[in-house]
Design an enzyme around this catalytic site. Structure first.
Site, PDB file in Angstrom:
ATOM      1  N   TYR A 159       0.858  -1.187   0.000  1.00  0.00           N
ATOM      2  CA  TYR A 159       0.000   0.000   0.000  1.00  0.00           C
ATOM      3  C   TYR A 159       0.887   1.227   0.000  1.00  0.00           C
ATOM      4  O   TYR A 159       1.871   1.302   0.743  1.00  0.00           O
ATOM      5  CB  TYR A 159      -0.891  -0.012   1.247  1.00  0.00           C
ATOM      6  CG  TYR A 159      -1.813   1.188   1.397  1.00  0.00           C
ATOM      7  CD1 TYR A 159      -1.593   2.142   2.385  1.00  0.00           C
ATOM      8  CD2 TYR A 159      -2.903   1.364   0.551  1.00  0.00           C
ATOM      9  CE1 TYR A 159      -2.437   3.231   2.532  1.00  0.00           C
ATOM     10  CE2 TYR A 159      -3.763   2.458   0.696  1.00  0.00           C
ATOM     11  CZ  TYR A 159      -3.514   3.393   1.690  1.00  0.00           C
ATOM     12  OH  TYR A 159      -4.353   4.467   1.832  1.00  0.00           O
ATOM     13  N   ASP A 254       9.288   2.770  -0.589  1.00  0.00           N
ATOM     14  CA  ASP A 254       8.268   3.431   0.221  1.00  0.00           C
ATOM     15  C   ASP A 254       8.571   3.102   1.687  1.00  0.00           C
ATOM     16  O   ASP A 254       8.236   2.020   2.174  1.00  0.00           O
ATOM     17  CB  ASP A 254       6.871   2.943  -0.173  1.00  0.00           C
ATOM     18  CG  ASP A 254       5.794   3.610   0.654  1.00  0.00           C
ATOM     19  OD1 ASP A 254       4.612   3.577   0.254  1.00  0.00           O
ATOM     20  OD2 ASP A 254       6.115   4.168   1.722  1.00  0.00           O
ATOM     21  N   LYS A 282       4.877   9.383   8.621  1.00  0.00           N
ATOM     22  CA  LYS A 282       4.663   8.877   9.988  1.00  0.00           C
ATOM     23  C   LYS A 282       5.698   9.405  10.998  1.00  0.00           C
ATOM     24  O   LYS A 282       5.573  10.516  11.496  1.00  0.00           O
ATOM     25  CB  LYS A 282       4.619   7.351   9.951  1.00  0.00           C
ATOM     26  CG  LYS A 282       3.391   6.832   9.146  1.00  0.00           C
ATOM     27  CD  LYS A 282       3.251   5.355   9.217  1.00  0.00           C
ATOM     28  CE  LYS A 282       2.302   4.834   8.168  1.00  0.00           C
ATOM     29  NZ  LYS A 282       0.881   4.921   8.540  1.00  0.00           N
TER      30      LYS A 282
END
Ligand code: KE4
Length: 445
Positions: A159, A254, A282
């Site tokens: 994702y 990623d 994050k």
């Protein structure tokens, strides 16, 4: 502040009703789609009324009914130091009084950019944005422009946020809700994203053979954490690096989850791979909306205003969020920070494995660094196909049993548990005891 006693983690279940949570969530559903601002929070995969949180501190969440939970979601990985860390709170309070967004450059974003460049050798230049989705979307746009090609390879179950190009065979919330292909993404665009199984280099080779000189980039989570945690097989990441170099495509890591989590230099430091572009989020924002993409100067200089690849953002690099990153990252450089984090995670993983053995419940625990996932399956979980075969209904029951015992796990089989520096050995051991008790309850029905 919610009143009421908090039961904390224990082996006894706490079935007290949560009337305020239910009332507030029902009210929320009238205005917020599904009562949430991100689908995974709706507990669709695990059932029951989602948590409605009043406040948090350290490793604990406190809901509006005054119940306390030991948190292993940690804002989906952002809070590696735990909730409301005093130095983070002080930084936010101090900066708020100086202004939350200037709409122009501040020294703060330059300092945080320099910190990231110093931490991650493959990143020579960086651009801040406000979400991992924006960062991944922009990195792929840049890769397409730099390579002069349109197609991108991603991996089933990985994702990279919710921009159009990534919403096929994606993990995280799409896997949780069983959405294989998202309506609203034009076929013409979706067809430019090629999916293949994680940990399968043959699949990648076949795609390059089928689409010669058409593939701009491969984007990969170096440790997959959105199909549940699946570590790269030996040689997989090295193979991606070789293939992309040979084929003139870019390799994009990623590291929204793994950045500053697997190591101070991210997963690329652990696996010794030098990607062309890296996506982060994050942890660098410590719970405020910060993400970034960066890489080689010759690539990044194609981005506006230096180059023609356009990307912009009203709140990108805002001083409030930058201050949190500046407060967080130095603390991750403390001697032994990652060794300690990984030691505690291994303790938890081993404890969960013993609990599965002792209760006779079929399951595997995948771990990498301070990430882990428990799958209810009798076979190793090496890719998305394996993960989808696991007993997700049993995961839902386990989730609820743990919640009744005061432990909040990610409400989906396809997410990762995050251990923070704030988690203590005692809390890890309490979690293992709660898991043994929960698995016992599963085994008996
Ligand atoms: P955001 O747009 O949610 O900030 O980041 C997207 C993203 C990009 N790349 C990776 C590897 C990610 O894991 C994410 C977002 N992670 C999910 C949880 N696995 C966020 C939680 C949610 O969607 O609510």
């Amino acid at each position: 502040m919610a009143s009421g006693t908090s039961k904390g983690v224990n082996q006894k279940v706490n079935d007290e009703a949560r009337p305020r949570s239910t009332e507030i969530f029902e009210r929320g559903k009238k205005t917020l789609v599904g009562g949430v601002d991100s689908p995974v929070r709706a507990f669709r995969a695990v059932g029951g009324t989602p948590l409605v949180i009043d406040h948090a501190r350290g490793t604990k969440l406190y809901d509006v009914d005054g119940r306390e939970y030991l948190d292993y979601v940690c804002s989906w990985g952002a809070l590696i130091l735990g909730h409301a860390h005093p130095e983070v709170v002080a930084a936010v309070s101090d900066q708020a009084a100086k202004g939350t967004s200037y709409g122009m450059t501040s020294p703060l974003e330059i300092e945080l950019g320099e910190m990231i460049v110093k931490a991650v050798p493959s990143i020579e230049m960086v651009r801040f944005v406000s979400s991992g989705t924006e960062a991944a979307m922009s990195a792929v746009r840049l890769a397409r422009a730099f390579a002069g090609r349109d197609m991108v390879i991603k991996f089933e179950g990985c994702y990279h946020g919710h921009s159009d190009g990534f919403l096929s065979e994606a993990g995280s919330g799409l896997a949780t809700l069983g959405i294989a292909a998202c309506p609203g993404v034009p076929e013409a665009f979706a067809s430019l994203t090629l999916n293949t199984p994680f940990n399968d280099l043959d699949g990648v080779e076949k795609l390059f053979k089928k689409h010669p000189n058409k593939i701009a980039a491969i984007i990969v989570e170096p440790v997959a954490a959105n199909m549940g945690v699946v570590a790269p097989a030996p040689g997989f990441l090295e193979g991606l690096r070789e293939i992309t170099k040979r084929e003139g495509a870019l390799l994009i890591f990623d590291e929204v989850i793994t950045g500053f989590r697997m190591a101070y230099g991210g997963a690329q430091q652990v696996y010794k791979i030098v990607p062309d572009l890296t996506v982060m989020g994050k942890i660098i924002g410590g719970g405020l909306p910060v993400a970034a993409y960066g890489g080689k100067r010759e690539i990044m200089e194609r981005v506006a205003p230096l180059g023609p690849v356009y990307q912009a953002g009203t709140l990108a690099g805002n001083p409030l969020a930058m201050r949190v990153g500046l407060a967080m990252l130095p603390k991750l450089q403390a001697t032994g920070f990652y060794e300690e984090l990984n030691r505690k995670t291994l303790r938890l993983a081993e404890g969960l494995r013993s609990a599965l053995r002792e209760t006779g419940v079929e399951g595997v625990v995948n771990g990498a660094g301070s990430l882990l996932t428990i799958f209810f399956a009798g076979n190793p979980i090496r890719d998305y196909t394996d993960a989808k075969k696991s007993d997700t209904a049993r995961f839902g029951r386990f989730f609820q049993e743990m919640l009744r015992r005061g432990v909040f796990l990610p409400p989906s089989q396809y997410e990762a548990l995050f251990v923070s520096a704030a988690h203590t050995d005692a809390e890890i051991d309490q979690t293992i005891a709660a898991a043994r008790s929960s698995l016992g309850a599963l085994a008996n029905n």
